[in-house]
Design a protein around this motif. Structure first.
Motif, mmCIF file in Angstrom:
data_model
loop_
_atom_site.group_PDB
_atom_site.id
_atom_site.type_symbol
_atom_site.label_atom_id
_atom_site.label_comp_id
_atom_site.label_asym_id
_atom_site.label_seq_id
_atom_site.Cartn_x
_atom_site.Cartn_y
_atom_site.Cartn_z
ATOM 1 N N LEU A 127 52.102 58.936 60.357
ATOM 2 C CA LEU A 127 50.743 58.957 60.780
ATOM 3 C C LEU A 127 50.273 58.116 59.486
ATOM 4 O O LEU A 127 49.296 57.621 60.177
ATOM 5 N N GLU A 158 47.527 55.816 59.830
ATOM 6 C CA GLU A 158 46.567 55.113 59.665
ATOM 7 C C GLU A 158 46.116 54.172 58.742
ATOM 8 O O GLU A 158 44.727 53.908 58.866
ATOM 9 N N VAL A 189 44.556 59.073 64.974
ATOM 10 C CA VAL A 189 45.818 59.953 65.272
ATOM 11 C C VAL A 189 45.795 60.444 66.746
ATOM 12 O O VAL A 189 46.773 60.490 66.902
ATOM 13 N N ILE A 190 44.231 60.264 67.311
ATOM 14 C CA ILE A 190 44.638 60.865 68.602
ATOM 15 C C ILE A 190 45.415 60.491 69.679
ATOM 16 O O ILE A 190 46.598 60.848 70.853
ATOM 17 N N THR A 222 49.399 60.639 68.802
ATOM 18 C CA THR A 222 49.002 62.121 69.600
ATOM 19 C C THR A 222 49.331 62.391 70.855
ATOM 20 O O THR A 222 50.680 62.759 71.374
ATOM 21 N N ILE A 253 53.116 60.877 71.261
ATOM 22 C CA ILE A 253 54.135 61.511 71.809
ATOM 23 C C ILE A 253 54.448 62.376 72.732
ATOM 24 O O ILE A 253 55.350 63.379 72.666
ATOM 25 N N ALA A 254 52.844 63.545 73.095
ATOM 26 C CA ALA A 254 52.450 64.254 73.839
ATOM 27 C C ALA A 254 53.400 63.734 74.654
ATOM 28 O O ALA A 254 53.730 64.766 76.018
ATOM 29 N N GLY A 278 43.972 71.366 75.968
ATOM 30 C CA GLY A 278 44.325 71.996 74.311
ATOM 31 C C GLY A 278 44.950 73.261 74.936
ATOM 32 O O GLY A 278 46.354 73.693 74.579
#
Lengths: 297, 303
Positions: free
Chosen positions: B91, B95, B219-220, B223, B226-227, B267
């Motif tokens: 992470l 960044e 970050v989104i 995410t 990996i989602a 979500g």
């Protein structure tokens, strides 16, 4: 660099150190949940911001609620949200499947963020800053009253929390579950109960941390959730996973350095150096600040 | 019609991103650095075609190599740690890369205007496709050709010995280690393959959006990367494709009529999906019963 710059630098370090207590509280929360569950709760910082919003919602009926009440309301909301997070994101997912919990907490992070955006229509809300008119002057320096308040409150929470963890039966049970879940179950400790209570307690800490960052910045915005998540995780790793004193010290260090780098290199490059610090720790001291003598694998 | 072509392009590129994470997840590593490799690929490919006037294929090749090397270089220090530490390390790397591009300016004068990445404003004027007369449909075909090639390669990898080794490392590292597998080499290799795939995906992404900037690779996106494989299930590559279609096609585009409520549902549906199917949409059991359904008539004992 002449004397005046030096004073400015020291001033920004002091400000950062005071704000760092927020990071320390978040770091404790991440560390504790990981210690007990051996799982990551990525929604923790978002839940903290959510709790701060919740306190505003609870107190919206009152004009000027006193400071203590605001923070207690935030802690209360944090506890409730913590329990909800446990039941929605952890309880019904098999223990042997850490990826699924990781993903469900990401879903919760997005969900909490969106609930905030939806109810406030994306407008940042003013948060009551406390003692913002108090400024303590120490020779060349001045310490902002609101930051001092946040720092003192953060320290008080940490002391209370450490007492809870090391001096009460709940604390002993929590530590037992984190070390040997099966053995502690055999000794009659209810794992479910400990897990829920861990989420409630860390949620309360998170709620206070959220309220503290709201009070220190002066406003609340759902945009705070993501940076606070990243900073909280960094603090957890620099402090060493599962180490509470480590999380406290690391939170203060990260706060101070962040403020110093912002002063030296500007706001756009600030976080870059924090990431480098994290990498230095991962390479040279992967066990964190208070790591025991490194074992070889 | 153009809308659906555009959506199919998005799904294709995100499938590449998801597959890059799939590869790393097979070895049991959760990497949030895929968006960073994607960003590296996007910037490298765009700089090569726009500033150095390279052919797209050459630029994509170079971007794949550069991303792969970056992933390999990150792999060595990052894979010393695992679990949460790895998540945080990757992470932070992601960044750091994003912040690097935030501060990265490299422009040349081209006639009237300056071209090239410009810090916070991002990188405009990536006009390779219109300049070379590619229609939207051509681009779409090209994207899906790449997706098909990558999926075929990963499918083959999965069936081969290398795939078995990667899954062994993912299931039980200690057991894999004691049966003579070089765990670090396998993990770094998986990371490198993931980096190569993300580099190709990023290069294509830069060219069809024509404008990239640092916020797209935050970050989104990491995410999301990996989602896809986690939601889709790690039993084979089609799970990832299914999850991308579900998220991009259904959750993001299909639910647009819900307006504001769509984001809320997004979500919540991920949480619900993880509660109901913790091993993903296409888990091993699901694949087996699907096979039975499809091949029931032909062979009763085989599948």
């Amino acid at each position: 660099m002449d004397l005046l710059d030096l004073i400015d630098a020291a001033q920004s370090v002091a400000d950062g150190l005071l704000f760092g207590s927020t990071y320390a509280l978040l770091g404790i929360g991440f560390t504790l949940i990981f210690g007990v569950m051996h799982k990551i709760n990525l929604s923790y910082a978002a839940a903290s911001i959510g709790a701060a919003y919740g306190s505003l919602l609870l107190l919206s009926g009152f004009t000027a609620a006193p400071a203590v009440i605001v923070f207690m309301a935030a802690a209360l909301c944090g506890g409730v949200i913590g329990a909800l997070v446990y039941f929605i994101g952890f309880k019904f997912i098999p223990v042997a499947n850490p990826l699924a919990t990781l993903m469900s907490t990401v879903g919760l992070l997005l969900l909490i963020d969106e609930i905030i955006v939806h109810t406030t229509e994306g407008v940042p809300l003013a948060y009551p800053a406390l003692y913002s008119d108090v400024v303590v002057r120490l020779g060349q320096f001045m310490l902002r009253g609101d930051l001092m308040f946040v720092f003192v409150l953060g320290c008080a929470c940490m002391v209370l929390f450490l007492l809870l963890l090391y001096r009460t039966r709940l604390g002993i049970a929590t530590r037992a579950v984190s070390q040997q879940p099966i053995a502690s179950q055999l000794c009659g400790i209810s794992i479910l109960q400990v897990n829920v209570l861990t989420f409630v307690v860390t949620g309360m800490l998170g709620g206070i941390a959220g309220a503290m960052s709201g009070a220190a910045i002066g406003m609340l915005s759902p945009l705070l959730a993501q940076p606070l998540t990243v900073k909280g995780l960094i603090v957890t790793v620099i402090g060493g996973l599962g180490s509470i004193p480590g999380a406290i010290i690391a939170g203060l260090i990260v706060g101070a350095l962040e403020s110093l780098f912002q002063f030296l290199r500007g706001v756009t490059e600030r976080d870059l150096y924090i990431m480098m610090l994290l990498f230095a720790f991962l390479v040279f001291r992967p066990g964190g600040i208070f790591a025991k003598a490194p074992g070889r694998d | 019609m153009d809308f659906y072509l555009g959506l199919a392009q998005v799904i294709g590129v995100h499938t590449l991103l998801g597959l890059s994470a799939y590869c790393v997840l097979l070895t049991g590593q959760v990497s949030l650095a895929q968006a960073a490799f994607f960003a590296v690929g996007a910037y490298v490919a765009a700089i090569l075609t726009v500033i150095f006037k390279w052919h797209l294929f050459a630029a994509l090749g170079v971007s794949a190599v550069v991303s792969g090397l970056t992933a390999c270089a990150v792999g060595f220090p990052a894979l010393r740690v695992k679990g949460l530490m790895l998540v945080v390390a990757t992470l932070a790397f992601g960044e750091a890369v994003r912040l690097f591009f935030f501060n990265f300016t490299y422009q040349i004068q081209a006639g009237e205007l300056k071209i090239g990445p410009h810090g916070a404003e991002g990188f405009r004027q990536i006009r390779y496709f219109p300049e070379h007369g590619w229609s939207t449909f051509d681009v779409l075909m090209f994207i899906w050709l790449m997706v098909a090639i990558v999926m075929a390669c990963l499918w083959w990898l999965d069936q081969s010995r290398a795939g078995a080794v990667m899954r062994a490392v993912g299931e039980d590292e200690v057991a894999a280690h004691s049966s003579g597998i070089n765990v670090t080499a396998v993990k770094v290799l998986a990371m490198t393959i993931g980096g190569v795939i993300a580099g190709i995906g990023g290069g294509i992404f830069a060219h069809y959006t024509t404008h990239i900037e640092h916020v797209q690779f935050g970050v989104i996106l990491a995410t999301f990367a990996i989602a896809y494989p986690i939601l889709g299930g790690l039993s084979n590559v089609f799970g990832t494709l299914l999850a991308v279609i579900f998220i991009q096609g259904f959750l993001i585009e299909g639910l647009r009529f819900l307006g504001d409520w769509r984001n809320l549902l997004f979500g919540a549906l991920i949480v619900l999906a993880m509660n109901l199917r913790p091993r993903g949409f296409l888990d091993a059991g699901g694949v087996a019963s699907l096979k039975r359904m499809l091949f029931a008539g032909k062979e009763s004992s085989g599948a």
